[in-house]
Write an enzyme that holds these catalytic residues in place. Structure first.
Site, PDB file in Angstrom:
ATOM      1  N   HIS A  36      -5.185  11.223   4.775  1.00 24.41           N
ATOM      2  CA  HIS A  36      -5.191  10.934   3.342  1.00 24.41           C
ATOM      3  C   HIS A  36      -6.549  11.386   2.796  1.00 24.41           C
ATOM      4  O   HIS A  36      -7.553  11.318   3.508  1.00 24.41           O
ATOM      5  CB  HIS A  36      -5.026   9.413   3.178  1.00 24.41           C
TER       6      HIS A  36
ATOM      7  N   GLN B 236      -2.094   2.208   6.465  1.00 18.61           N
ATOM      8  CA  GLN B 236      -0.648   2.126   6.700  1.00 18.61           C
ATOM      9  C   GLN B 236      -0.312   1.332   7.960  1.00 18.61           C
ATOM     10  O   GLN B 236       0.828   0.892   8.118  1.00 18.61           O
ATOM     11  CB  GLN B 236      -0.054   3.542   6.829  1.00 18.61           C
TER      12      GLN B 236
ATOM     13  N   ASP C  42      -8.574   4.639   9.993  1.00 19.15           N
ATOM     14  CA  ASP C  42      -7.968   4.327   8.707  1.00 19.15           C
ATOM     15  C   ASP C  42      -6.670   3.579   9.005  1.00 19.15           C
ATOM     16  O   ASP C  42      -5.694   4.172   9.471  1.00 19.15           O
ATOM     17  CB  ASP C  42      -7.715   5.632   7.941  1.00 19.15           C
TER      18      ASP C  42
ATOM     19  N   LYS D  51      -1.365  -3.019   0.412  1.00 20.44           N
ATOM     20  CA  LYS D  51      -0.305  -2.392   1.212  1.00 20.44           C
ATOM     21  C   LYS D  51       0.310  -3.381   2.203  1.00 20.44           C
ATOM     22  O   LYS D  51       1.170  -3.016   3.001  1.00 20.44           O
ATOM     23  CB  LYS D  51      -0.850  -1.177   1.961  1.00 20.44           C
TER      24      LYS D  51
ATOM     25  N   CYS E  30      -1.507  12.436  -1.716  1.00 17.71           N
ATOM     26  CA  CYS E  30      -2.957  12.450  -1.412  1.00 17.71           C
ATOM     27  C   CYS E  30      -3.219  13.052  -0.032  1.00 17.71           C
ATOM     28  O   CYS E  30      -4.126  12.601   0.680  1.00 17.71           O
ATOM     29  CB  CYS E  30      -3.578  11.065  -1.519  1.00 17.71           C
TER      30      CYS E  30
HETATM   31  N1  7TS Z   1      -5.415   5.951   3.864  1.00 20.34           N
HETATM   32  C1  7TS Z   1      -4.082   6.002   3.954  1.00 20.34           C
HETATM   33  C2  7TS Z   1      -3.434   6.397   5.251  1.00 20.34           C
HETATM   34  C3  7TS Z   1      -3.311   5.683   2.837  1.00 20.34           C
HETATM   35  O1  7TS Z   1      -1.975   5.734   2.928  1.00 20.34           O
HETATM   36  C4  7TS Z   1      -3.935   5.308   1.618  1.00 20.34           C
HETATM   37  C5  7TS Z   1      -3.162   5.039   0.367  1.00 20.34           C
HETATM   38  C6  7TS Z   1      -5.342   5.231   1.612  1.00 20.34           C
HETATM   39  C7  7TS Z   1      -6.041   5.572   2.744  1.00 20.34           C
HETATM   40  C8  7TS Z   1      -6.092   4.781   0.411  1.00 20.34           C
HETATM   41  O2  7TS Z   1      -5.889   3.417   0.217  1.00 20.34           O
HETATM   42  P1  7TS Z   1      -6.417   2.692  -1.091  1.00 20.34           P
HETATM   43  O3  7TS Z   1      -5.835   1.330  -1.004  1.00 20.34           O
HETATM   44  O4  7TS Z   1      -7.903   2.694  -1.042  1.00 20.34           O
HETATM   45  O5  7TS Z   1      -5.884   3.487  -2.252  1.00 20.34           O
HETATM   46  N2  7TS Z   1      -1.931   5.712   0.319  1.00 20.34           N
HETATM   47  C9  7TS Z   1      -1.147   5.875  -0.761  1.00 20.34           C
HETATM   48  C10 7TS Z   1       0.069   6.556  -0.683  1.00 20.34           C
HETATM   49  O6  7TS Z   1       0.518   7.044   0.322  1.00 20.34           O
HETATM   50  N3  7TS Z   1       0.631   6.576  -1.911  1.00 20.34           N
HETATM   51  O7  7TS Z   1      -0.176   5.909  -2.747  1.00 20.34           O
HETATM   52  C11 7TS Z   1      -1.278   5.469  -2.046  1.00 20.34           C
END
Ligand code: 7TS
Length: 419
Positions: free
Chosen positions: A135, A215, A212, A238, A376
């Site tokens: 991501h 997910q 990371d 999430k 992303c």
């Molecule tokens: N890393 C992964 C693997 C992710 O799926 C996401 C967000 C992030 C980092 C960033 O997380 P945040 O909470 O700081 O935004 N993924 C997604 C997605 O797949 N669709 O919208 C957000």
């Protein structure tokens, strides 16, 4: 004789009834376009159980105050709730010391914290290794740090089947490597990456490891001690909790040695006009008033998931994902990106002759929420040779009937747009 495998504290045998779970999520009762909502976008953000909404409401009605600053009753209650949430979230990932758990705005800020603070010690020629399936949150912060230091970024490639190409590890990871940063579960391919070979590769050259877990945290039981990594980043929203909060877990010795990420209130010990000294962990990295109600809500989400049992959550994710892969496999012209087994519940796909945004728009007319775009992960889509894909993703409340609705919807899309 008692079954030696029957540990009364274990939920190994428990299964989860998603139909019953749906009653815990108020938003799942609503309709979209006069149809029952079919929410298949949990990889972007999950819906929230009533327990989370009530915990936040109760906090604001009863205990709202700023933390760590007051001696009055409300300030003490707010501080106890905030620090209690830290203990819950730390325990959820197997961290033994809650001071190693730093609240951030989310995964993105947690990785930026490490890239900026730990990354401040990078030197010209140092290497940061990521993977082709990251991501942007686990890529762009490293690009910023590398540009500042004159460091280099390398990517561990993926196979055509959407797995990390571990044969390439020795080529990518050499003694110049300072950090391997990778996602535990891909938000596009669903791939669950193996941790042990990457940790071993890092240790061979004295590099650090950041995972990371954005997910992974919602779908797998995590134990930072067993994983053997140095940093782990994840987001509340999430995993059933509110937006606006997430966390960085890091080894105390590393966090102690790192400079502050942001300056301000709460993170200092002593301040003069010219200079300051820093507070102990975790406050050193929590400048300013934190997201207190959000921490309380996240703690409630952790309680909720712990009540379900993360083993049962993982099993449900696998079962409903396997069913979805089977149903999607029956759709003419549909290609699934990513592995078909040993994977999480983010399923990205292409449908011949149909643009991902048109697919999402048509599905929305049926009350079905899926995501369209690059999710992303532009470098990954470049590797796949496509500009964008469609993605359906599942969580604890996803039922087979929703997968059936998706399959019917995709057949209808094929009839309208298919080539
Ligand atoms: N890393 C992964 C693997 C992710 O799926 C996401 C967000 C992030 C980092 C960033 O997380 P945040 O909470 O700081 O935004 N993924 C997604 C997605 O797949 N669709 O919208 C957000």
């Amino acid at each position: 004789m008692a079954d030696p495998m029957a540990d009364p504290k274990s939920d190994r045998g428990a299964s989860l009834d998603p139909h019953r779970i749906r009653a815990d999520f108020p938003i799942l009762q609503r309709q979209v376009r006069r149809r029952p909502l079919v929410y298949l976008d949990s990889a972007a953000t999950t819906q929230k159980p009533l327990a989370v909404l009530e915990a936040m409401d109760h906090y604001y009605r009863q205990s709202n105050a700023n933390v760590h600053r007051g001696v009055h009753t409300l300030a003490e209650e707010a501080t106890a709730l905030y620090e209690g949430a830290r203990r819950k979230v730390a325990a959820f990932i197997g961290a033994t010391d809650p001071a190693e758990l730093i609240f951030t705005r989310g995964t993105t800020e947690a990785i930026n914290l490490v890239a900026a603070s730990w990354g401040a010690a990078l030197k010209p020629g140092d290497v940061i290794a990521v993977t082709e399936m990251e991501h942007h949150a686990n890529l762009v912060p490293w690009q910023l740090a590398a540009a500042k230091a004159g460091a280099e970024i390398r990517a561990i490639p993926i196979t055509d089947g959407g797995l990390l190409d571990l044969d390439a590890l020795d080529r990518v990871i050499d003694e110049r490597c300072r950090m391997i940063a990778f996602t535990l579960v891909s938000n596009v391919l669903g791939t669950r990456n193996p941790v042990a070979p990457l940790v071993a590769a890092a240790r061979r050259v004295g590099a650090r490891v950041l995972v990371d877990a954005a997910q992974a945290a919602p779908q797998l039981a995590l134990d930072v001690t067993a994983l053997g990594v140095d940093f782990l980043a994840f987001s509340s929203h999430k995993m059933g909790g509110p937006t606006g909060i997430g966390a960085l877990w890091g080894r105390r010795a590393l966090l102690d040695a790192m400079p502050p990420y942001q300056g301000g209130g709460e993170m200092i010990q002593r301040v003069t006009i010219q200079s300051s000294t820093w507070a102990e962990l975790p406050q050193k990295f929590e400048a300013g008033t934190p997201a207190i109600a959000e921490a309380v809500g996240w703690g409630a989400a952790v309680d909720y998931l712990t009540g379900l049992g993360m083993d049962a959550v993982a099993r449900h994710e696998e079962e409903v994902t396997a069913y979805a892969l089977q149903r999607l496999g029956e759709i003419p012209g549909l290609t699934i990106h990513g592995p078909l087994v040993n994977r999480g519940g983010a399923i990205s796909f292409s449908l011949a002759g149909a643009h991902p945004h048109d697919i999402a728009t048509i599905l929305d007319t049926r009350g079905i929420a899926v995501r369209a775009g690059h999710h992303c992960a532009q470098p990954l889509h470049a590797r796949l040779g496509i500009p964008a894909s469609s993605r359906a993703s599942v969580w604890v409340y996803t039922v087979r009937e929703e997968i059936d609705a998706l399959a019917e919807g995709l057949l209808a899309v094929g009839r309208v747009l298919g080539g």
